[in-house]
Motif scaffolding. Structure first.
Motif, PDB file in Angstrom:
ATOM      1  N   GLU A 146       0.834  -1.212   0.000  1.00 50.58           N
ATOM      2  CA  GLU A 146       0.000   0.000   0.000  1.00 50.58           C
ATOM      3  C   GLU A 146       0.867   1.261   0.000  1.00 50.58           C
ATOM      4  O   GLU A 146       0.547   2.248  -0.665  1.00 50.58           O
ATOM      5  CB  GLU A 146      -0.941  -0.006   1.213  1.00 50.58           C
ATOM      6  N   ASN A 147       1.974   1.213   0.752  1.00 50.59           N
ATOM      7  CA  ASN A 147       2.897   2.358   0.743  1.00 50.59           C
ATOM      8  C   ASN A 147       3.461   2.585  -0.659  1.00 50.59           C
ATOM      9  O   ASN A 147       3.554   3.716  -1.127  1.00 50.59           O
ATOM     10  CB  ASN A 147       4.050   2.117   1.718  1.00 50.59           C
ATOM     11  N   ILE A 148       3.829   1.483  -1.308  1.00 53.03           N
ATOM     12  CA  ILE A 148       4.477   1.593  -2.621  1.00 53.03           C
ATOM     13  C   ILE A 148       3.537   2.207  -3.659  1.00 53.03           C
ATOM     14  O   ILE A 148       3.943   3.061  -4.453  1.00 53.03           O
ATOM     15  CB  ILE A 148       4.970   0.195  -3.100  1.00 53.03           C
ATOM     16  N   ILE A 149       2.269   1.776  -3.636  1.00 54.56           N
ATOM     17  CA  ILE A 149       1.360   2.245  -4.700  1.00 54.56           C
ATOM     18  C   ILE A 149       0.623   3.537  -4.343  1.00 54.56           C
ATOM     19  O   ILE A 149      -0.115   4.084  -5.171  1.00 54.56           O
ATOM     20  CB  ILE A 149       0.347   1.153  -5.116  1.00 54.56           C
ATOM     21  N   MET A 150       0.850   4.051  -3.120  1.00 55.83           N
ATOM     22  CA  MET A 150       0.141   5.258  -2.683  1.00 55.83           C
ATOM     23  C   MET A 150       0.222   6.426  -3.681  1.00 55.83           C
ATOM     24  O   MET A 150      -0.800   7.057  -3.982  1.00 55.83           O
ATOM     25  CB  MET A 150       0.677   5.680  -1.296  1.00 55.83           C
ATOM     26  N   ALA A 195       9.299   5.261  -4.525  1.00 53.45           N
ATOM     27  CA  ALA A 195       9.859   6.366  -5.318  1.00 53.45           C
ATOM     28  C   ALA A 195       9.884   6.024  -6.808  1.00 53.45           C
ATOM     29  O   ALA A 195       9.859   6.922  -7.649  1.00 53.45           O
ATOM     30  CB  ALA A 195      11.264   6.702  -4.824  1.00 53.45           C
ATOM     31  N   LEU A 196       9.954   4.721  -7.119  1.00 54.02           N
ATOM     32  CA  LEU A 196      10.124   4.321  -8.526  1.00 54.02           C
ATOM     33  C   LEU A 196       8.866   3.789  -9.196  1.00 54.02           C
ATOM     34  O   LEU A 196       8.863   3.543 -10.406  1.00 54.02           O
ATOM     35  CB  LEU A 196      11.234   3.275  -8.612  1.00 54.02           C
ATOM     36  N   ILE A 197       7.799   3.600  -8.422  1.00 52.45           N
ATOM     37  CA  ILE A 197       6.615   2.915  -8.967  1.00 52.45           C
ATOM     38  C   ILE A 197       6.017   3.651 -10.165  1.00 52.45           C
ATOM     39  O   ILE A 197       5.530   3.034 -11.110  1.00 52.45           O
ATOM     40  CB  ILE A 197       5.543   2.674  -7.864  1.00 52.45           C
ATOM     41  N   ALA A 198       6.086   4.980 -10.151  1.00 54.26           N
ATOM     42  CA  ALA A 198       5.499   5.750 -11.253  1.00 54.26           C
ATOM     43  C   ALA A 198       6.480   5.948 -12.415  1.00 54.26           C
ATOM     44  O   ALA A 198       6.213   6.742 -13.313  1.00 54.26           O
ATOM     45  CB  ALA A 198       4.985   7.093 -10.733  1.00 54.26           C
ATOM     46  N   LYS A 199       7.607   5.242 -12.385  1.00 52.72           N
ATOM     47  CA  LYS A 199       8.650   5.382 -13.412  1.00 52.72           C
ATOM     48  C   LYS A 199       9.046   6.846 -13.602  1.00 52.72           C
ATOM     49  O   LYS A 199       8.857   7.430 -14.676  1.00 52.72           O
ATOM     50  CB  LYS A 199       8.177   4.781 -14.737  1.00 52.72           C
ATOM     51  N   PRO A 200       9.586   7.452 -12.554  1.00 55.42           N
ATOM     52  CA  PRO A 200       9.919   8.878 -12.613  1.00 55.42           C
ATOM     53  C   PRO A 200      11.105   9.146 -13.533  1.00 55.42           C
ATOM     54  O   PRO A 200      11.909   8.257 -13.801  1.00 55.42           O
ATOM     55  CB  PRO A 200      10.283   9.207 -11.165  1.00 55.42           C
ATOM     56  N   ASP A 201      11.201  10.392 -13.987  1.00 58.21           N
ATOM     57  CA  ASP A 201      12.350  10.801 -14.801  1.00 58.21           C
ATOM     58  C   ASP A 201      13.569  11.063 -13.940  1.00 58.21           C
ATOM     59  O   ASP A 201      14.697  10.972 -14.406  1.00 58.21           O
ATOM     60  CB  ASP A 201      12.013  12.086 -15.564  1.00 58.21           C
ATOM     61  N   VAL A 202      13.315  11.436 -12.687  1.00 59.52           N
ATOM     62  CA  VAL A 202      14.443  11.768 -11.821  1.00 59.52           C
ATOM     63  C   VAL A 202      14.181  11.261 -10.408  1.00 59.52           C
ATOM     64  O   VAL A 202      13.049  11.285  -9.915  1.00 59.52           O
ATOM     65  CB  VAL A 202      14.742  13.297 -11.852  1.00 59.52           C
ATOM     66  N   ILE A 203      15.257  10.754  -9.788  1.00 65.24           N
ATOM     67  CA  ILE A 203      15.184  10.225  -8.425  1.00 65.24           C
ATOM     68  C   ILE A 203      16.113  11.051  -7.543  1.00 65.24           C
ATOM     69  O   ILE A 203      17.299  11.194  -7.848  1.00 65.24           O
ATOM     70  CB  ILE A 203      15.653   8.754  -8.381  1.00 65.24           C
ATOM     71  N   PHE A 204      15.573  11.598  -6.465  1.00 69.02           N
ATOM     72  CA  PHE A 204      16.387  12.314  -5.482  1.00 69.02           C
ATOM     73  C   PHE A 204      16.470  11.458  -4.227  1.00 69.02           C
ATOM     74  O   PHE A 204      15.450  10.965  -3.742  1.00 69.02           O
ATOM     75  CB  PHE A 204      15.739  13.654  -5.125  1.00 69.02           C
ATOM     76  N   ALA A 205      17.666  11.307  -3.691  1.00 65.43           N
ATOM     77  CA  ALA A 205      17.837  10.518  -2.471  1.00 65.43           C
ATOM     78  C   ALA A 205      18.643  11.341  -1.462  1.00 65.43           C
ATOM     79  O   ALA A 205      19.772  11.722  -1.729  1.00 65.43           O
ATOM     80  CB  ALA A 205      18.543   9.205  -2.788  1.00 65.43           C
ATOM     81  N   ASP A 206      18.018  11.628  -0.314  1.00 63.09           N
ATOM     82  CA  ASP A 206      18.647  12.461   0.720  1.00 63.09           C
ATOM     83  C   ASP A 206      19.252  11.577   1.800  1.00 63.09           C
ATOM     84  O   ASP A 206      18.550  11.126   2.700  1.00 63.09           O
ATOM     85  CB  ASP A 206      17.597  13.405   1.318  1.00 63.09           C
ATOM     86  N   GLU A 207      20.539  11.315   1.722  1.00 60.17           N
ATOM     87  CA  GLU A 207      21.241  10.417   2.644  1.00 60.17           C
ATOM     88  C   GLU A 207      20.469   9.101   2.834  1.00 60.17           C
ATOM     89  O   GLU A 207      20.110   8.731   3.958  1.00 60.17           O
ATOM     90  CB  GLU A 207      21.475  11.120   3.988  1.00 60.17           C
ATOM     91  N   PRO A 208      20.253   8.382   1.730  1.00 59.45           N
ATOM     92  CA  PRO A 208      19.397   7.187   1.796  1.00 59.45           C
ATOM     93  C   PRO A 208      19.969   6.077   2.666  1.00 59.45           C
ATOM     94  O   PRO A 208      19.236   5.199   3.100  1.00 59.45           O
ATOM     95  CB  PRO A 208      19.318   6.724   0.336  1.00 59.45           C
ATOM     96  N   THR A 209      21.277   6.123   2.930  1.00 57.81           N
ATOM     97  CA  THR A 209      21.876   5.074   3.756  1.00 57.81           C
ATOM     98  C   THR A 209      22.208   5.588   5.158  1.00 57.81           C
ATOM     99  O   THR A 209      22.767   4.862   5.971  1.00 57.81           O
ATOM    100  CB  THR A 209      23.171   4.526   3.107  1.00 57.81           C
ATOM    101  N   GLY A 210      21.823   6.813   5.443  1.00 56.16           N
ATOM    102  CA  GLY A 210      22.206   7.462   6.706  1.00 56.16           C
ATOM    103  C   GLY A 210      21.647   6.800   7.948  1.00 56.16           C
ATOM    104  O   GLY A 210      22.219   6.941   9.033  1.00 56.16           O
ATOM    105  N   ASN A 211      20.514   6.095   7.821  1.00 58.99           N
ATOM    106  CA  ASN A 211      19.912   5.441   8.985  1.00 58.99           C
ATOM    107  C   ASN A 211      20.139   3.940   8.990  1.00 58.99           C
ATOM    108  O   ASN A 211      19.483   3.221   9.720  1.00 58.99           O
ATOM    109  CB  ASN A 211      18.391   5.696   9.008  1.00 58.99           C
ATOM    110  N   LEU A 212      21.064   3.474   8.139  1.00 63.10           N
ATOM    111  CA  LEU A 212      21.265   2.027   8.007  1.00 63.10           C
ATOM    112  C   LEU A 212      22.671   1.641   8.455  1.00 63.10           C
ATOM    113  O   LEU A 212      23.594   2.459   8.416  1.00 63.10           O
ATOM    114  CB  LEU A 212      21.069   1.620   6.541  1.00 63.10           C
ATOM    115  N   ASP A 213      22.829   0.381   8.879  1.00 62.46           N
ATOM    116  CA  ASP A 213      24.186  -0.098   9.168  1.00 62.46           C
ATOM    117  C   ASP A 213      24.922  -0.214   7.837  1.00 62.46           C
ATOM    118  O   ASP A 213      24.314  -0.152   6.768  1.00 62.46           O
ATOM    119  CB  ASP A 213      24.133  -1.446   9.899  1.00 62.46           C
ATOM    120  N   SER A 214      26.248  -0.387   7.896  1.00 56.35           N
ATOM    121  CA  SER A 214      27.012  -0.252   6.656  1.00 56.35           C
ATOM    122  C   SER A 214      26.671  -1.338   5.638  1.00 56.35           C
ATOM    123  O   SER A 214      26.646  -1.084   4.438  1.00 56.35           O
ATOM    124  CB  SER A 214      28.508  -0.200   6.943  1.00 56.35           C
TER     125      SER A 214
END
Ligand code: ADP
Ligand code: MG
Length: 224
Positions: free
Chosen positions: A103-107, A154-173
């Motif tokens: 549901e989150n993905i297709i919202m 972020a990709l479900i609508a096949k966007p032309d551009v993807i912005f990622a703001d520190e996408p790994t900042g909350n994850l372990d390495s």
């Protein structure tokens, strides 16, 4: 999609509390570009990304997508444009806790009264390794899985551009590395433009062009 930002400025507050978060940032992005932006905490990275993606409006400056003046659009038109053409990935995932992964993905599609392309959804879930987690709620998923759900959204609508703001900042390495590999794979597969903010030098160096931002001033890092 050609994105052209000219002299973007953003000031918060007034008087003694006035903060110049971004000072005259200009940037040209061609279709399929992959760029990274590094900078210390508080240097204006998120401010820049929010302006480039139309999540926020500048104090001054202009932004065009294929010649279309983005800030001249009404809030409603801009929201619709963002849902259909732009994917945004946040450091904190920003999933809705009461909705399942699917549901989150297709919202973003449901908001435009569109049905998901089930083949693409299945393909995305497969690449991201979340195919067997789609009926789960966010709190039943690990951080890495939640971020992969957020990438699918972020990709479900096949966007032309993807912005990622520190996408790994909350994850372990390890999860962070996996997320980066997947993002790059999806960038290659979809031919979209990718703009990543990161604290990680190694991630930054995988981009085609690198930028740094210090005290709100954006500059391109030249090789050599
Ligand atoms: P970064 O993402 O590089 O850590 P930000 O773009 O979030 O930096 O913030 C840049 C500067 O603008 C910081 O000094 C921050 O405190 C300030 N700032 C950001 N958002 C706001 C806001 N909504 N109101 C006031 N100041 C803000
Ligand atoms: Mg930030």
């Amino acid at each position: 999609m050609i994105i052209q930002a000219n002299q973007l400025c953003k000031t918060y507050g007034s008087g003694d509390g006035r903060v110049i978060a971004l000072h005259k940032a200009s940037l040209h992005l061609a279709a399929g570009d992959f760029i990274s932006i590094m900078g210390p905490s508080g240097s204006g990275k998120s401010t820049l990304l929010h302006l480039l993606s139309g999540l926020d409006r500048p104090t001054s400056g202009t932004l065009t997508y294929d010649g279309r003046d983005i800030y001249a659009c009404s809030d409603r038109m801009l929201s619709e444009f963002r849902r259909q053409r732009i994917g945004f990935i946040f450091q904190q995932f920003n999933l809705l806790p009461v909705l399942t992964a699917r549901e989150n993905i297709i919202m973003p599609l449901l908001l435009d009264k569109k049905q998901p392309d089930e083949t693409w959804l299945k393909q995305l879930a497969g690449i991201l390794g979340i195919g067997d987690r789609l009926s789960h709620l966010p709190h039943e998923l690990s951080g890495g899985q939640q971020q992969r759900v957020a990438i699918a959204r972020a990709l479900i609508a096949k966007p032309d551009v993807i912005f990622a703001d520190e996408p790994t900042g909350n994850l372990d390495s390890k999860s962070g590395c996996e997320v980066m590999v997947l993002l790059k794979e999806l960038w290659q597969k979809t031919g979209s433009t990718l703009v990543i903010i990161t604290h990680d030098q190694q991630i930054a160096e995988t981009a085609q062009r690198r930028f740094s931002i210090i005290d709100g001033v954006l500059s391109e890092v030249m090789n050599g």
